[in-house]
Design an enzyme around this catalytic site. Sequence first.
Site, PDB file in Angstrom:
ATOM      1  N   TYR A 197       0.789  -1.231   0.075  1.00 30.51           N
ATOM      2  CA  TYR A 197      -0.163  -0.107  -0.061  1.00 30.51           C
ATOM      3  C   TYR A 197       0.923   1.254   0.027  1.00 30.51           C
ATOM      4  O   TYR A 197       0.725   2.042  -0.848  1.00 30.51           O
ATOM      5  CB  TYR A 197      -1.018  -0.146   1.126  1.00 30.51           C
ATOM      6  N   ASP A 244     -11.587   8.639   5.205  1.00 30.14           N
ATOM      7  CA  ASP A 244     -10.082   9.431   5.221  1.00 30.14           C
ATOM      8  C   ASP A 244     -10.438  10.873   5.139  1.00 30.14           C
ATOM      9  O   ASP A 244     -10.920  11.440   4.155  1.00 30.14           O
ATOM     10  CB  ASP A 244      -9.188   8.999   4.196  1.00 30.14           C
ATOM     11  N   ASP A 299       1.628  12.653   8.649  1.00 30.65           N
ATOM     12  CA  ASP A 299       1.958  11.253   9.093  1.00 30.65           C
ATOM     13  C   ASP A 299       0.739  10.897  10.070  1.00 30.65           C
ATOM     14  O   ASP A 299       0.715  10.986  11.146  1.00 30.65           O
ATOM     15  CB  ASP A 299       3.217  11.447   9.784  1.00 30.65           C
ATOM     16  N   ASP A 355      -3.160   4.960  10.093  1.00 30.41           N
ATOM     17  CA  ASP A 355      -4.334   4.260   9.444  1.00 30.41           C
ATOM     18  C   ASP A 355      -4.492   3.067  10.270  1.00 30.41           C
ATOM     19  O   ASP A 355      -3.954   2.282  10.724  1.00 30.41           O
ATOM     20  CB  ASP A 355      -3.968   4.037   8.373  1.00 30.41           C
TER      21      ASP A 355
END
Lengths: 131, 131
Positions: A21, A45, A102, A105
């Site tokens: 990814y 997101d 940064d 996830d």
Amino acid sequence: MSPESTADLLATRIRDTVTRYLDAIASGGSADIVALYADDATVEDPAGTEPKTGRDQIAAFYAALDNVRNTTELLTVRVAGNVAAFHFRVVTETGDKTVTIDPIDVMTFDDQARITSMRAIWAPADVSSSG
Amino acid sequence: MSPESTADLLATRIRDTVTRYLDAIASGGSADIVALYADDATVEDPAGTEPKTGRDQIAAFYAALDNVRNTTELLTVRVAGNVAAFHFRVVTETGDKTVTIDPIDVMTFDDQARITSMRAIWAPADVSSSG
């Protein structure tokens, strides 16, 4: 295989999906990214926004990456069960500016280590810009 | 208040709950930890195991902390919407041994910043022991 070695194998494959990814984000190939997702996956997101659902919406979301140069770095990754959480850095060169973000996830995976859901945990304060 | 300032306020309160969670783990007061949870919360530690549900089960889970000395350190925290993900370190002194673990926890919160769910993302390889 024993349940334990099955779980270890899945964890290894999940880590591999996370690596691919970040590689795909760096190479800017949204098709490569979308291929890592399961058909009915969801992408949120940042977390708290309306989720993108299914390959078409997810492809449209990542298409924004197709014309930018990124470098990515995996800072910390943890895997348990079918869940991964990882802290990573994306540096984007946009002509005269360098933008760094940064996030952490959080992803879930199916038994073939395809991403079934992604939630990106970040806020505007986690983005910095220079240049 | 505008939706934006409401979201900012919730993010601030969520960060405060995370800080108090780590403080409560360090002070070893399971009652203080449980007080940070909503009534019908779930705890899945590590992710992929059977969740503990509700105050009684959650209290029983954290009771193991009541007789150990811990130090905790928040390494990275990200907040978006009603979700927090944070990488932290817990160092436990157990008589002649020092055990260190640094998971990434993922929590969701209600609008009063009480924890509604916790998933701890870690594997045995993320635990180290010395002494």
